[in-house]
Enzyme design. Structure first.
Site, PDB file in Angstrom:
ATOM      1  N   HIS A 178       4.840  35.021 -16.204  1.00  0.00           N
ATOM      2  CA  HIS A 178       6.219  34.532 -16.228  1.00  0.00           C
ATOM      3  C   HIS A 178       7.248  35.642 -16.218  1.00  0.00           C
ATOM      4  CE1 HIS A 178       4.198  30.718 -16.770  1.00  0.00           C
ATOM      5  NE2 HIS A 178       5.228  30.293 -16.082  1.00  0.00           N
ATOM      6  N   GLU A 202      -1.961  21.530 -10.531  1.00  0.00           N
ATOM      7  CA  GLU A 202      -2.245  22.901 -10.960  1.00  0.00           C
ATOM      8  C   GLU A 202      -3.567  23.003 -11.716  1.00  0.00           C
ATOM      9  OE1 GLU A 202       1.047  24.377 -13.262  1.00  0.00           O
ATOM     10  OE2 GLU A 202       1.201  22.567 -14.467  1.00  0.00           O
ATOM     11  N   CYS A 206       5.501  24.696  -5.433  1.00  0.00           N
ATOM     12  CA  CYS A 206       6.540  25.303  -6.265  1.00  0.00           C
ATOM     13  C   CYS A 206       6.018  26.548  -6.989  1.00  0.00           C
ATOM     14  CB  CYS A 206       7.107  24.306  -7.265  1.00  0.00           C
ATOM     15  SG  CYS A 206       5.895  23.756  -8.474  1.00  0.00           S
TER      16      CYS A 206
HETATM   17  C1  PEP Z   1       2.563  27.068 -11.265  1.00  0.00           C
HETATM   18  O1  PEP Z   1       1.655  27.027 -12.094  1.00  0.00           O
HETATM   19  O2  PEP Z   1       2.393  27.382 -10.077  1.00  0.00           O
HETATM   20  C2  PEP Z   1       3.945  26.775 -11.666  1.00  0.00           C
HETATM   21  C3  PEP Z   1       4.897  26.654 -10.785  1.00  0.00           C
HETATM   22  O3  PEP Z   1       4.173  26.644 -12.997  1.00  0.00           O
HETATM   23  P1  PEP Z   1       4.329  27.859 -14.006  1.00  0.00           P
HETATM   24  O4  PEP Z   1       4.334  29.119 -13.189  1.00  0.00           O
HETATM   25  O5  PEP Z   1       5.607  27.675 -14.727  1.00  0.00           O
HETATM   26  O6  PEP Z   1       3.140  27.740 -14.856  1.00  0.00           O
HETATM   27 MG    MG Z   2       2.007  26.136 -14.014  1.00  0.00          MG
END
Ligand code: PEP
Ligand code: MG
Length: 755
Positions: free
Chosen positions: A363, A604, A675
């Site tokens: 993140h 996911e 996404c």
């Molecule tokens: C993902 O897992 O691709 C996603 C968009 O969610 P995050 O990165 O916030 O886990």
């Molecule tokens: Mg994710």
């Protein structure tokens, strides 16, 4: 033997200078093994010669003089085999090489073990003895264990040029640089600003003028830790925790009462170091004393001192983690730059990010991309504490970071940086063009968001809506759960800014690497644990507040989509939807005029790839979270730099999973978007065009670049490339192939610095 090992490892890890550590090590090993010789040979920078770097037993004068070419001597044999070699009569071995200058006569017994770091051979650790058949398997085990630890220390020291193994004619001295993982594209040139997190070892020395003030800061931190310890001890007593378990906290408080620890920190502050640096010095000195103790029980107490040090550091950082003086063009460097650290520092003061831990989809990297900051992650060998204030170049495309670069290199990077800026300006002209392939496939381009400051930029970026709003960020930078009103205000701002365009708000996805300071989740395997929808379904009060806030915020705007993270079964979708329905009904009963939002789930968790058919009737759309999908499919922690090489969105299995998901979703007439970060990986985007993806959601900074690709590659062309890719079985080959296609189309500027 175990005790000896601890001692040796302690010396290695605590030596300021690698050369000293090597000398310590050979002396100690020789003593412990009662052998006649112990030596360390290291590969030189050209990776050609093994050079004798330290010895106890051979002639001192031969250190740095003896060099072995490949194939020469038993040392080369060990390196070639990459496994230990134990001989009872070494001189009879065909590879034996006699060095008269080392005084090597007559050593019959030999053990050599390779020193290997991340698959790369760094050198060989050798023990020898006059006696025939002296060594046992236990000796081999000891040397092997020490060699693994030495490998870390050598790699670190080498990385920072702390060790000078003689250069050869084969290669000239390269500028000091380290390779990490590309985290966010772009080039940053600036000064390293070390943020140590709560890692004591990573705290740099910083010299201060106001000594009195620093002592006051320290005392306040110590006082707070004392109070915390006492409070904790009280709480545990009330909870009837056995006295022996509570005693530790009382002992901590006592340690802080006593003079030794605090006075030593103060003494170091008086020498001019800041409180955190003085704390690191003091704890390290205390640890040295504990480590020297023979009594194992007392030695273990060193861990308590370390823990106490960490607690004081945390307190110090509460006031100081946002460094008071941030240099211009600061590159934030740390063991672990957390997403919240990055979110808190004013955007215009930092130009780049370098993190020892993490990878391209952690993140921190996602946030760096959102902020348009070049970032390199996972530089495992970076000895952070030495590089505070150092000139630094961050190449976020290749993942390389240069330290104290020569002027010509900085000049070259400034030139590339300018080209990047030019390219960005040119691509800005695409802002109002549609994202459509030359043969008419229309792909919606949305923005990923999480920080409130993004809105203005996002609104003007040409994004057709928000494809993913990560609601956890506003939760992370507060000291408590935001209530319905506060959340509603935040969500409404976004929904309003994108009025008449769809906005996807994802329900809280904490757990994994996103934690809330006021809602700690302690788990052995957080990514496989209580995360995302699992947590919110277990806490209806938190979930309901959030859902009500989202729905309320959409009143009169009607552009809300709700997205559930970490879904792994149909039952979870039904449960989560029932909460939305409940919140919706409540609000209608309260007289609100709200339109039902569209509901989607993230794909996911790999299980979902195989349940698209079953889930499709319950949802309006799918959104593929490629970051987690890749992590879970390949069983690779997306934050762990050690396994980052295994994490690759272009792995054939990931490509197959995307292909199958999109195909199935379309079969059941549901639109599907990506996404995750693959949506902004130029190579992956070609494949997604080939798969007829409906929408891509990405950081605002990436939008023009991705639109450029869509406008260049026809769907027919992308399908041909996809078909060819599906025949390839190696992600590195796939990436090379796709990069070559991008270069062919004149889009190389998307995957490297410059045009
Ligand atoms: C993902 O897992 O691709 C996603 C968009 O969610 P995050 O990165 O916030 O886990
Ligand atoms: Mg994710």
């Amino acid at each position: 033997m175990f005790h000896a090992l601890r001692r040796i490892l302690h010396d290695v890890n605590n030596s300021e200078e690698l050369k000293c550590a090597l000398n310590f090590t050979v002396r100690r090993i020789k003593k412990e093994m009662t052998s006649d010789v112990c030596s360390i040979y290291l590969l030189d920078d050209s990776r050609y010669y093994h050079i004798l770097m330290a010895t106890d037993g051979l002639k001192r004068a031969s250190v740095e003089k003896i060099r072995l070419a490949p194939g020469e001597g038993l040392v080369s044999l060990v390196a070639e085999r990459a496994e230990p070699v134990k001989l009872k009569d070494a001189s009879q071995h065909p590879c034996y090489h006699y060095f008269p200058e080392a005084g090597e006569d007559g050593f019959d017994s030999f053990i050599g073990v390779p020193i290997i770091h991340h698959r790369i051979n760094l050198g060989v650790l050798v023990a020898q003895d006059y006696a025939n058949n002296k060594f046992t398997e236990e000796h081999v085990d000891l040397l092997t264990t020490i060699a693994t630890q030495l490998a870390e220390a050598i790699a670190h020291a080498r990385a920072m040029g702390c060790i000078t193994v003689e250069k050869t004619h084969i290669r000239s001295n390269p500028p000091l640089s380290l390779l990490g993982i590309p985290g966010s594209p772009g080039v940053a040139i600036g000064k390293a600003l070390v943020c140590s997190g709560a890692v004591l070892d990573a705290v740099p020395d910083r010299y201060i003028d106001d000594i009195d003030n620093e002592i006051v800061i320290l005392q306040a931190a110590v006082l707070q830790v004392k109070k915390d310890m006492q409070a904790l001890s009280e709480r545990l007593k009330e909870a009837s925790v056995p006295q022996e378990d509570i005693a530790l906290f009382d002992a901590y408080a006592l340690l802080l009462e006593g003079d030794s620890l605090v006075n030593t920190i103060v003494a170091h502050i008086k020498e001019g170091n800041w409180a955190a640096g003085a704390l690191r010095q003091t704890i390290s000195e205390h640890l040295d004393i504990f480590e020297q103790m023979e009594d194992p029980y007392l030695r273990e107490r060193g861990e308590d001192i370390k823990d106490l040090g960490r607690r004081i550091l945390e307190q110090l950082q509460k006031g100081q983690d946002k460094p008071t003086v941030i240099p211009d063009n600061a590159v934030l460097v740390g063991e672990d730059i957390s997403a919240s650290m990055l979110a808190e520092i004013p955007r215009d003061t930092i130009v780049g990010v370098v993190s020892v831990n993490g990878s391209g989809t952690s993140h921190t990297a996602i946030l760096a991309r959102a902020l348009g900051l070049p970032a390199v992650m996972g530089i495992a060998d970076l000895p952070v504490k030495f590089i505070d204030d150092c000139e630094i170049i961050v190449d976020g495309y290749s993942g390389r970071v240069y330290f104290s670069p020569p002027e010509e290199l900085a000049e070259e990077y400034r030139r590339l940086q300018n080209e990047d800026v030019e390219l960005s300006h040119e691509l800005d002209s695409l802002k109002n063009e549609s994202a459509q392939t030359p043969d008419g496939l229309r792909i919606r381009l949305y923005a990923n968001m999480g920080l409130i400051e993004d809105i203005i930029v996002g609104k003007e970026s040409g994004a057709e809506g928000i494809g993913l709003y990560r609601t956890e960020y506003p939760f992370m930078i507060r000291s408590h759960f935001p209530g319905e009103e506060e959340q509603c205000r935040i969500y409404r701002q976004i929904l309003k800014a994108f009025e008449s365009r769809p906005v996807t708000l994802r329900t809280l996805d904490i757990g994994g690497d996103k934690s809330l300071p006021y809602f700690p989740i302690q788990e052995e395997n957080p990514f496989l644990g209580w995360r995302g929808i699992r947590m919110t379904l277990d806490h209806p009060e938190i979930f309901m507040i959030q859902l009500r806030a989202m729905l309320l915020a959409s009143e009169g705007l009607d552009n809300l989509n709700i997205l559930f993270p970490m879904i792994s079964s149909v039952a979870e979708v039904k449960d989560a939807k029932s909460f939305v329905l409940r919140a919706y009904k409540e609000l209608l009963d309260e007289g609100r005029k709200i339109k039902q939002p569209k509901i989607g789930v993230m794909v996911e968790v790999p299980a979902l790839v195989f349940q698209i058919k079953e889930i499709a009737p319950h949802v309006d759309y799918f959104s593929i979270g490629t970051n987690d999908l890749t992590q879970y499919l390949l069983a690779v922690d997306r934050n762990n730099a050690k396994v980052a090489d295994y994490y690759d969105g272009l792995h054939p299995a990931v490509i197959q999973a995307l292909y199958q998901t999109i195909h199935q979703a379309h079969k059941y007439k549901k639109p599907v978007s990506v996404c995750g970060e693959m949506g902004e990986d130029p190579a992956a985007v070609i494949l997604l065009i080939g798969m007829s993806i409906d929408a891509l959601s990405m950081s605002v900074a990436a939008l023009p670049r991705i639109k450029w690709i869509i406008r260049r590659f026809s769907q027919v062309q992308a399908r041909i490339i996809l078909d060819k890719t599906l025949t390839l079985d190696d992600s590195k080959v796939i990436r090379q192939y796709l990069y070559a296609e991008l270069e062919k189309e004149g889009l190389g500027g998307l995957i490297r610095a410059g045009r």
